[in-house]
Design an enzyme around this catalytic site. Structure first.
Site, PDB file in Angstrom:
ATOM      1  N   ASN A   9     -18.379  15.358  38.938  1.00 42.08           N
ATOM      2  CA  ASN A   9     -19.807  14.948  38.982  1.00 42.08           C
ATOM      3  C   ASN A   9     -20.475  15.964  40.049  1.00 42.08           C
ATOM      4  OD1 ASN A   9     -22.345  13.820  39.319  1.00 42.08           O
ATOM      5  ND2 ASN A   9     -21.516  11.952  40.380  1.00 42.08           N
ATOM      6  N   LYS A  11     -23.656  16.102  40.728  1.00 41.93           N
ATOM      7  CA  LYS A  11     -24.724  15.649  41.164  1.00 41.93           C
ATOM      8  C   LYS A  11     -25.742  16.563  41.442  1.00 41.93           C
ATOM      9  CE  LYS A  11     -21.712  12.867  44.218  1.00 41.93           C
ATOM     10  NZ  LYS A  11     -21.819  11.721  45.186  1.00 41.93           N
ATOM     11  N   HIS A  93     -24.022   4.874  38.258  1.00 36.23           N
ATOM     12  CA  HIS A  93     -23.418   5.650  39.394  1.00 36.23           C
ATOM     13  C   HIS A  93     -24.296   4.513  40.559  1.00 36.23           C
ATOM     14  CE1 HIS A  93     -22.769   8.351  42.663  1.00 36.23           C
ATOM     15  NE2 HIS A  93     -21.697   8.760  41.830  1.00 36.23           N
ATOM     16  N   GLU A  95     -25.434   5.886  43.189  1.00 38.40           N
ATOM     17  CA  GLU A  95     -26.652   6.475  43.584  1.00 38.40           C
ATOM     18  C   GLU A  95     -27.660   6.072  42.773  1.00 38.40           C
ATOM     19  OE1 GLU A  95     -24.897  10.443  43.989  1.00 38.40           O
ATOM     20  OE2 GLU A  95     -23.591   9.856  45.603  1.00 38.40           O
ATOM     21  N   GLU A 164     -15.584   2.906  41.582  1.00 42.93           N
ATOM     22  CA  GLU A 164     -16.199   3.843  42.459  1.00 42.93           C
ATOM     23  C   GLU A 164     -16.693   2.869  43.964  1.00 42.93           C
ATOM     24  OE1 GLU A 164     -17.254   8.075  41.444  1.00 42.93           O
ATOM     25  OE2 GLU A 164     -18.883   6.951  41.245  1.00 42.93           O
ATOM     26  N   GLY A 170     -18.784  10.004  48.952  1.00 41.81           N
ATOM     27  CA  GLY A 170     -19.206  10.994  49.818  1.00 41.81           C
ATOM     28  C   GLY A 170     -19.097  10.817  51.257  1.00 41.81           C
ATOM     29  N   SER A 208     -14.312   9.994  47.103  1.00 40.86           N
ATOM     30  CA  SER A 208     -13.698  11.018  48.064  1.00 40.86           C
ATOM     31  C   SER A 208     -12.365  11.376  47.592  1.00 40.86           C
ATOM     32  CB  SER A 208     -13.843  10.257  49.658  1.00 40.86           C
ATOM     33  OG  SER A 208     -15.205  10.172  50.104  1.00 40.86           O
TER      34      SER A 208
HETATM   35  C1  PEP Z   1     -19.019  10.552  42.971  1.00 41.32           C
HETATM   36  O1  PEP Z   1     -20.163  10.885  43.164  1.00 41.32           O
HETATM   37  O2  PEP Z   1     -19.078   9.847  41.874  1.00 41.32           O
HETATM   38  C2  PEP Z   1     -18.209  10.596  43.932  1.00 41.32           C
HETATM   39  C3  PEP Z   1     -17.037   9.875  43.704  1.00 41.32           C
HETATM   40  O3  PEP Z   1     -18.191  11.351  44.756  1.00 41.32           O
HETATM   41  P1  PEP Z   1     -17.247  11.904  46.236  1.00 41.32           P
HETATM   42  O4  PEP Z   1     -16.143  12.278  45.392  1.00 41.32           O
HETATM   43  O5  PEP Z   1     -17.834  13.049  46.760  1.00 41.32           O
HETATM   44  O6  PEP Z   1     -16.972  10.741  47.052  1.00 41.32           O
END
Ligand code: PEP
Length: 246
Positions: A9, A11, A93, A95, A164, A170, A208
């Site tokens: 992803n 982003k 997601h 976000e 997630e 993040g 992460s």
């Molecule tokens: C994500 O944006 O779906 C995500 C898992 O980000 P990160 O791996 O940076 O935590």
């Protein structure tokens, strides 16, 4: 056992030269034992498709409109994503749930319009730290997934699910393999009750994921791969994670 899936992803990151370099590195690192995809900003879909066409690597988007077409300035339809060759689209997601007030129902409708156009929705679910601390993790993820299951009906088995935990996205703070597996098992059981085909469905872990924690996470019985944010922007890291899945 189906092939694992690793999805990057991006982003709101990238630039034309950086993307070209990253995609070239991914192409050069093939073959992977896992299926590999990148979900890129809309404006880069066309050139991502051009770069990856003819390879087994897949691409997708990070959101989709719930509407088919019309006066929705700034939105992108599932038909447009299909036209760009998208195999996947992220929906729900955290976000977008948090920053754009997306409800469980809206996420479910987005998953439905995507599937109707042949674009597989990757439905993201996950609890906040406050919800986990209050002991509500299971209830939250089940509620989020339930909305999508009901909306998709007999097509529910076609979606990909991504667990997630919001507190792990993040932040550099990863769920332990045991914490992640426990939630994945709950989600698999819910999918099995709804579809009878959960064993063949893909449930990704995201939050992460890095080269040094990916293998242990992916070794869990109900974790079928990863949804990778930050580490998907570094070719060497993303390639190492893809290899850890296969
Ligand atoms: C994500 O944006 O779906 C995500 C898992 O980000 P990160 O791996 O940076 O935590």
């Amino acid at each position: 056992m189906h092939r694992p899936l690793v999805v990057g992803n991006w982003k709101m990151h990238g630039s034309r030269p950086a993307n070209a370099e990253l995609l070239a590195a991914l192409l050069a690192a093939r073959p992977f034992a896992a299926d590999v995809a990148v979900c890129v900003p809309y404006v880069y879909l066309h050139e991502t498709a051009a770069a990856l066409a003819g390879s087994e690597l897949r691409w997708g988007a990070q959101d989709v409109s719930e509407h088919a077409q019309g006066a929705y300035t700034g939105e992108i339809s599932a038909a447009m994503l299909a036209e760009c060759g998208c195999r996947y689209v992220l929906v729900g997601h955290s976000e977008r749930r948090a920053g754009h007030a997306e409800s469980d129902m809206l996420v479910a409708r987005k998953a439905q319009v995507a599937l109707a156009r042949g674009v597989t929705p990757i439905v993201c679910v996950g609890e906040t730290l406050a919800e986990r601390d209050a002991g509500h993790t299971e209830a939250v993820v089940k509620r989020q997934l339930s909305a999508v299951i009901h909306q998709l009906g007999h097509c529910a088995a076609e979606m990909v699910v991504a667990y997630e935990p919001v507190w792990a996205i993040g932040t550099g703070r990863t769920a332990t393999p045991e914490q992640a597996q426990a939630v994945h098992a709950v989600l698999r059981a819910q999918l099995q009750a709804a579809t009878g085909r959960a064993a063949s469905m893909t449930i990704l872990y995201g939050g992460s994921v890095k080269p040094d924690n990916a293998a242990l996470l992916f070794a869990q019985p109900d974790i079928d791969g990863g949804l990778v944010g930050g580490a998907s922007l570094q070719a060497a890291d993303f390639i190492a994670i893809c290899r850890a899945a296969g």
